[in-house]
Enzyme design. Structure first.
Site, PDB file in Angstrom:
ATOM      1  N   ASP A 170      -1.217  -1.109   6.567  1.00 56.08           N
ATOM      2  CA  ASP A 170      -1.208  -0.633   7.944  1.00 56.08           C
ATOM      3  C   ASP A 170      -2.057  -1.487   8.872  1.00 56.08           C
ATOM      4  O   ASP A 170      -2.162  -1.210  10.058  1.00 56.08           O
ATOM      5  CB  ASP A 170      -1.648   0.835   8.020  1.00 56.08           C
TER       6      ASP A 170
ATOM      7  N   ASP B 178      -6.359  -1.537   5.309  1.00 57.96           N
ATOM      8  CA  ASP B 178      -6.071  -2.564   4.315  1.00 57.96           C
ATOM      9  C   ASP B 178      -6.469  -3.958   4.781  1.00 57.96           C
ATOM     10  O   ASP B 178      -6.035  -4.955   4.201  1.00 57.96           O
ATOM     11  CB  ASP B 178      -4.566  -2.552   3.984  1.00 57.96           C
TER      12      ASP B 178
ATOM     13  N   ASP C 213       0.861  -1.175   0.000  1.00 58.69           N
ATOM     14  CA  ASP C 213       0.000   0.000   0.000  1.00 58.69           C
ATOM     15  C   ASP C 213       0.906   1.236   0.000  1.00 58.69           C
ATOM     16  O   ASP C 213       2.004   1.192   0.560  1.00 58.69           O
ATOM     17  CB  ASP C 213      -0.886  -0.002   1.246  1.00 58.69           C
TER      18      ASP C 213
END
Length: 551
Positions: free
Chosen positions: A445, A449, A246
């Site tokens: 995190d 996510d 991410d």
């Protein structure tokens, strides 16, 4: 039937066999004790007492009596007793027991601190938020305990083999006795050979092969700030060929920062001073980035009047009697401020780099362009390169537009980018990669996510040391250091390789020595010694994992 003259000989044999077996058990117990030392070390980290501050002053109380909301004072060199928030004071805190990072972390009012970390140099007053089994340390211990008690899928295969192995050994022992007695005509030698077969085939090493490696591997990971959730995770990690990062908060800092200041004929300090004076009262992330970054470039805040925030376009205020506008191009044109080609070109260049261009103007002219951006973390490029050196493909996923995404990806060395992906669609993108035959690890995190972390073959959450119970991930990196991604995969692979080595040794040892014993070529005393050595060697091989990551 066997002759009384052999009695003394067999008593000696029995005594030696028992002695060797007990000696093997002793060394095995010592080695297994070493395997669990990481968990014991974690348990011993907790503070035993705390200094409570109340109306009666300061007093020492057992940590077990603390409750959320208690106010505690921690002096230099003392352990922070429980998780809490700093309400007074400032200090550096050694969080190495949680994160594996040796550099102390600065703490001030409003910052969170974790129990069992060490206050380095200042006096801190904290308000307890989590105590007892809710603290970060307690959660780490619980996760490590669960991991160490887990079973890898390869162990289930070993169990199925063992289920057939034991009856087979009994049959082999009976056939050995019958063969020597009936064919060879020597029942005594047949009995000795059958006993040797039973001793050498004791499957202790098989039972130790997997749990000792998992215990040491997960314990070593905890000491390095990496929580691995068990044997199945270790086995999955060896097949990972794609890591998806991410962007926001993982590859980048997750905070806007002032990166560029471009002026034509004006003074950079003057442009920044007027811009920061306008934005000083703003709560917008772009405005805060200008306010935070301007002092480092010599700008100072001066009094501003008549501040007006113009939603979606910027802000304006009167600074030193001059109306100053700070915002997008449309704000400038709507207020009749003329820009020049040089500034327009600079703004296009900055936006092409994935940055947000902010124009500053007064008295009918645009005087400068500022750029703010979510900056790349210092460790991101090296962490990506480390994974690529392992033959792993690296992909970045983000909701940002393609131009911004491509800019960030270029800075960290990633060529594969999934841009303009909504948070709820990240799991679908991971599923699509899996549909292409890839074995995917997702790094995020652990909160926004979560669906993608669950969908991935391996979910790796970037933790912060005080939020470690991230149920959606398979591996949690407490320090937040991106190098930990490659380290976690390497440790998992090394641990699984150790399990395979242990099982290969345990099975190979039996396959080779059972026929030797059946042929009467192995004395039961030596069989007992060899069996003990087999178990000790398996545990000792697992203990080598403690050297992982050490120079």
């Amino acid at each position: 039937m066997f002759g009384a003259h052999h009695a003394e000989h067999y008593f000696d044999t029995a005594a030696l066999i028992i002695a060797f077996l007990l000696l093997g058990r002793y060394f095995e117990a010592r080695a297994k004790g070493q395997a669990s030392r990481a968990l014991r070390a974690l348990l011993e980290l907790a503070a035993k007492e705390a200094r409570v501050v109340d109306d009666d002053g300061e007093r020492m109380v057992p940590v077990e009596t603390l409750r959320p909301g208690d106010v505690l004072r921690v002096r230099p060199g003392e352990k922070i007793p429980v998780d809490g928030d700093v309400i007074d004071g400032a200090s550096a805190v050694d969080e190495s027991m949680l994160t594996g990072e040796s550099v102390p972390v600065d703490k001030q009012v409003g910052d969170a601190v974790a129990g069992a970390t060490i206050n380095a140099n200042g006096v801190l007053t904290i308000r307890a938020t989590r105590v007892g089994s809710d603290t970060a340390l307690a959660q780490i211990v619980r996760l490590v305990e669960e991991a160490q008690g887990s079973r890898a899928p390869v162990q289930r295969l070993a169990d199925r083999i063992s289920a057939a192995f034991v009856p087979a050994v009994l049959v082999i022992a009976l056939v050995t006795l019958a063969g020597w007695w009936i064919v060879g005509g020597d029942a005594t030698k047949g009995l000795v050979a059958a006993v040797a077969v039973l001793i050498i085939a004791c499957p202790c090493a098989l039972g130790l092969a997997t749990p000792t490696a998992i215990m040491v591997g997960t314990g070593r990971g905890a000491a390095m700030g990496t929580l691995i959730k068990g044997g199945e995770v270790l086995e999955r990690s060896k097949r990972i060929d794609t890591v998806v990062f991410d962007k926001t908060g993982t590859l980048t800092r997750g905070e806007m920062a002032l990166t560029d200041v471009v002026t034509v004929d004006g003074d950079e300090r003057e442009v920044l001073t007027r811009a920061v004076s306008v934005e000083h009262g703003s709560e917008h992330p772009v405005g805060r980035a200008i306010v935070d970054g301007a002092p480092d470039r010599g700008a100072q805040v001066t009094a501003a009047r008549a501040f007006l925030s113009i939603v979606g376009r910027g802000a304006q205020a009167t600074v030193d009697g001059v109306l100053v506008h700070v915002g997008r191009r449309t704000l400038m044109s709507d207020n009749g401020l003329m820009s020049c080609t040089e500034l327009d070109v600079a703004a296009d260049r900055l936006e092409g780099e994935g940055k947000t261009a902010i124009f500053v103007g007064w008295d009918g002219r645009v005087r400068g362009v500022l750029a703010v951006a979510d900056t790349v973390r210092d460790d991101a490029p090296a962490a990506v390169a480390d994974l690529q050196s392992m033959g792993i493909d690296v992909v970045m996923i983000t909701g940002d537009n393609r131009r911004t995404a491509a800019s960030i990806a270029g800075q960290v060395g990633i060529s594969a980018v999934l841009a303009e992906v909504l948070p709820g669609d990240k799991a679908d993108e991971v599923r699509r990669l899996q549909g292409d035959g890839r074995v995917v690890a997702m790094v995020g995190d652990g909160v926004n996510d979560a669906p993608a972390l669950v969908q991935a073959d391996l979910g790796i959450a970037i933790g912060t040391g005080t939020d470690v119970a991230i149920e959606s991930s398979d591996i949690t990196l407490l320090s937040g250091d991106l190098h930990g991604v490659a380290t976690a995969i390497r440790l998992s692979r090394r641990t699984f390789r150790t399990i395979v080595q242990n099982l290969a040794w345990a099975f190979g040892y039996n396959v080779v020595l059972i026929p030797v014993a059946a042929l009467g070529l192995l004395n039961p005393v030596l069989a007992g010694a060899a069996m003990g050595f087999s178990s000790v060697s398996v545990v000792t091989n697992s203990l080598r994992l403690y050297r992982f990551g050490r120079r």
